[in-house]
Design a protein around this motif. Sequence first.
Motif, PDB file in Angstrom:
ATOM      1  N   THR A  73      46.571 -30.112 -64.554  1.00 16.90           N
ATOM      2  CA  THR A  73      47.463 -30.254 -63.393  1.00 16.90           C
ATOM      3  C   THR A  73      46.812 -29.798 -62.105  1.00 16.90           C
ATOM      4  O   THR A  73      47.395 -29.964 -61.029  1.00 16.90           O
ATOM      5  CB  THR A  73      48.755 -29.447 -63.608  1.00 16.90           C
ATOM      6  OG1 THR A  73      48.429 -28.049 -63.690  1.00 16.90           O
ATOM      7  CG2 THR A  73      49.466 -29.872 -64.881  1.00 16.90           C
ATOM      8  N   THR A  74      45.619 -29.220 -62.153  1.00 13.42           N
ATOM      9  CA  THR A  74      44.965 -28.707 -60.956  1.00 13.42           C
ATOM     10  C   THR A  74      44.223 -29.822 -60.226  1.00 13.42           C
ATOM     11  O   THR A  74      43.833 -30.830 -60.821  1.00 13.42           O
ATOM     12  CB  THR A  74      43.966 -27.590 -61.301  1.00 13.42           C
ATOM     13  OG1 THR A  74      42.919 -28.136 -62.127  1.00 13.42           O
ATOM     14  CG2 THR A  74      44.658 -26.458 -62.061  1.00 13.42           C
ATOM     15  N   SER A  75      44.021 -29.636 -58.940  1.00 17.86           N
ATOM     16  CA  SER A  75      43.355 -30.672 -58.138  1.00 17.86           C
ATOM     17  C   SER A  75      41.925 -30.923 -58.599  1.00 17.86           C
ATOM     18  O   SER A  75      41.412 -32.041 -58.476  1.00 17.86           O
ATOM     19  CB  SER A  75      43.364 -30.280 -56.661  1.00 17.86           C
ATOM     20  OG  SER A  75      42.704 -29.047 -56.466  1.00 17.86           O
ATOM     21  N   SER A  76      41.268 -29.908 -59.157  1.00 13.99           N
ATOM     22  CA  SER A  76      39.882 -30.094 -59.598  1.00 13.99           C
ATOM     23  C   SER A  76      39.795 -30.936 -60.868  1.00 13.99           C
ATOM     24  O   SER A  76      38.695 -31.295 -61.294  1.00 13.99           O
ATOM     25  CB  SER A  76      39.217 -28.734 -59.836  1.00 13.99           C
ATOM     26  OG  SER A  76      39.909 -27.999 -60.822  1.00 13.99           O
ATOM     27  N   SER A  77      40.940 -31.258 -61.470  1.00 14.06           N
ATOM     28  CA  SER A  77      40.940 -32.100 -62.663  1.00 14.06           C
ATOM     29  C   SER A  77      41.297 -33.550 -62.368  1.00 14.06           C
ATOM     30  O   SER A  77      41.385 -34.372 -63.275  1.00 14.06           O
ATOM     31  CB  SER A  77      41.924 -31.539 -63.704  1.00 14.06           C
ATOM     32  OG  SER A  77      41.497 -30.282 -64.183  1.00 14.06           O
ATOM     33  N   MET A  78      41.503 -33.865 -61.086  1.00 14.48           N
ATOM     34  CA  MET A  78      41.869 -35.244 -60.754  1.00 14.48           C
ATOM     35  C   MET A  78      40.657 -36.156 -60.873  1.00 14.48           C
ATOM     36  O   MET A  78      39.515 -35.728 -60.701  1.00 14.48           O
ATOM     37  CB  MET A  78      42.436 -35.324 -59.340  1.00 14.48           C
ATOM     38  CG  MET A  78      41.413 -35.186 -58.244  1.00 14.48           C
ATOM     39  SD  MET A  78      42.170 -35.382 -56.599  1.00 14.48           S
ATOM     40  CE  MET A  78      40.702 -35.424 -55.563  1.00 14.48           C
ATOM     41  N   ALA A 124      30.716 -30.556 -62.290  1.00 12.91           N
ATOM     42  CA  ALA A 124      29.843 -29.668 -63.060  1.00 12.91           C
ATOM     43  C   ALA A 124      28.369 -29.856 -62.745  1.00 12.91           C
ATOM     44  O   ALA A 124      27.532 -29.085 -63.213  1.00 12.91           O
ATOM     45  CB  ALA A 124      30.065 -29.894 -64.554  1.00 12.91           C
ATOM     46  N   SER A 125      28.055 -30.840 -61.931  1.00 16.74           N
ATOM     47  CA  SER A 125      26.657 -31.155 -61.648  1.00 16.74           C
ATOM     48  C   SER A 125      25.906 -29.971 -61.040  1.00 16.74           C
ATOM     49  O   SER A 125      26.448 -29.239 -60.203  1.00 16.74           O
ATOM     50  CB  SER A 125      26.587 -32.338 -60.680  1.00 16.74           C
ATOM     51  OG  SER A 125      25.271 -32.520 -60.196  1.00 16.74           O
ATOM     52  N   PRO A 126      24.658 -29.769 -61.434  1.00 14.80           N
ATOM     53  CA  PRO A 126      23.836 -28.713 -60.814  1.00 14.80           C
ATOM     54  C   PRO A 126      23.677 -28.912 -59.313  1.00 14.80           C
ATOM     55  O   PRO A 126      23.441 -27.953 -58.577  1.00 14.80           O
ATOM     56  CB  PRO A 126      22.481 -28.853 -61.523  1.00 14.80           C
ATOM     57  CG  PRO A 126      22.788 -29.558 -62.801  1.00 14.80           C
ATOM     58  CD  PRO A 126      23.939 -30.472 -62.495  1.00 14.80           C
ATOM     59  N   GLY A 150      30.958 -26.322 -56.511  1.00 10.12           N
ATOM     60  CA  GLY A 150      32.002 -26.857 -57.373  1.00 10.12           C
ATOM     61  C   GLY A 150      32.801 -25.749 -58.056  1.00 10.12           C
ATOM     62  O   GLY A 150      32.220 -24.845 -58.659  1.00 10.12           O
ATOM     63  N   ALA A 151      34.113 -25.821 -57.945  1.00  8.16           N
ATOM     64  CA  ALA A 151      34.984 -24.803 -58.558  1.00  8.16           C
ATOM     65  C   ALA A 151      35.198 -25.139 -60.027  1.00  8.16           C
ATOM     66  O   ALA A 151      36.301 -25.481 -60.463  1.00  8.16           O
ATOM     67  CB  ALA A 151      36.302 -24.730 -57.815  1.00  8.16           C
ATOM     68  N   LEU A 152      34.146 -25.024 -60.792  1.00  6.39           N
ATOM     69  CA  LEU A 152      34.176 -25.376 -62.209  1.00  6.39           C
ATOM     70  C   LEU A 152      35.190 -24.532 -62.979  1.00  6.39           C
ATOM     71  O   LEU A 152      35.791 -24.984 -63.941  1.00  6.39           O
ATOM     72  CB  LEU A 152      32.775 -25.188 -62.803  1.00  6.39           C
ATOM     73  CG  LEU A 152      32.487 -25.790 -64.168  1.00  6.39           C
ATOM     74  CD1 LEU A 152      32.764 -27.282 -64.173  1.00  6.39           C
ATOM     75  CD2 LEU A 152      31.036 -25.528 -64.565  1.00  6.39           C
ATOM     76  N   TRP A 153      35.399 -23.332 -62.527  1.00  2.92           N
ATOM     77  CA  TRP A 153      36.295 -22.389 -63.189  1.00  2.92           C
ATOM     78  C   TRP A 153      37.768 -22.751 -63.019  1.00  2.92           C
ATOM     79  O   TRP A 153      38.624 -22.284 -63.765  1.00  2.92           O
ATOM     80  CB  TRP A 153      36.086 -20.985 -62.607  1.00  2.92           C
ATOM     81  CG  TRP A 153      36.168 -20.975 -61.103  1.00  2.92           C
ATOM     82  CD1 TRP A 153      35.117 -21.136 -60.231  1.00  2.92           C
ATOM     83  CD2 TRP A 153      37.334 -20.852 -60.300  1.00  2.92           C
ATOM     84  NE1 TRP A 153      35.567 -21.123 -58.934  1.00  2.92           N
ATOM     85  CE2 TRP A 153      36.932 -20.940 -58.949  1.00  2.92           C
ATOM     86  CE3 TRP A 153      38.691 -20.668 -60.579  1.00  2.92           C
ATOM     87  CZ2 TRP A 153      37.828 -20.860 -57.880  1.00  2.92           C
ATOM     88  CZ3 TRP A 153      39.581 -20.590 -59.511  1.00  2.92           C
ATOM     89  CH2 TRP A 153      39.146 -20.674 -58.190  1.00  2.92           C
TER      90      TRP A 153
END
Length: 204
Positions: free
Chosen positions: A101-106, A43-45, A50-53
């Motif tokens: 479960t998504t890779s962006s949450s690891m 989430a960093s500026p 970053g695929a925050l969504w």
Amino acid sequence: MASGWKASNGDTVWTFYLRHNARWSNGQPVTAQDFYYAWTRLASPQDSTGALWSGAMGQVANAWAYHGEAVPASEVGLKVINNYTLQMHLVAPLDILPFLTTSSSMPLYPPSVTEHPTTWYLPQNFVGNGPYVVSSFTINGEIKMTWNKDYVGVPGEYNVGNVNQIDVIPTPTVPVEDYLGHSLSTALVTSAADYVYAKGHMKN
């Protein structure tokens, strides 16, 4: 990685309790700080791509505002309670579990990313917390994954099976035919034609 979780305040606050025996592939403990580091990094500026969504962080209060430099990181609804407890405050009531479960949450192992900021994901630098670690990969080519001896589970438990090595190859032009010819252990059916072919040529 979690031993349990609790939803409160109308499903807007989620508290996760991590396993105390969870380990990275280098033997170090997986902590709530590792999740906090990875998610606030996303989430960093400074991370404009970053695929925050695509993951859990996109649902966290003030994550988008932080990404847009409207608020500091301290106002993001992600709190480390202690080494093994992490709390998420969401923008609205939601079952957050599918987003995890998504890779962006690891989580990420901070020392590895700090030491190798642009190449932390390469096999020689990557430290993972899943049942397998990448031992080698070729861009647009084969990926070899071997069992992570420091994984919290053991082969046969926690739905990870008992395979010691997995080789992933680029999608062939005829995956179902290759599977039926025993060239592949598994194949993804990606078209109606492959589905019809599989139904007509497989016994089960």
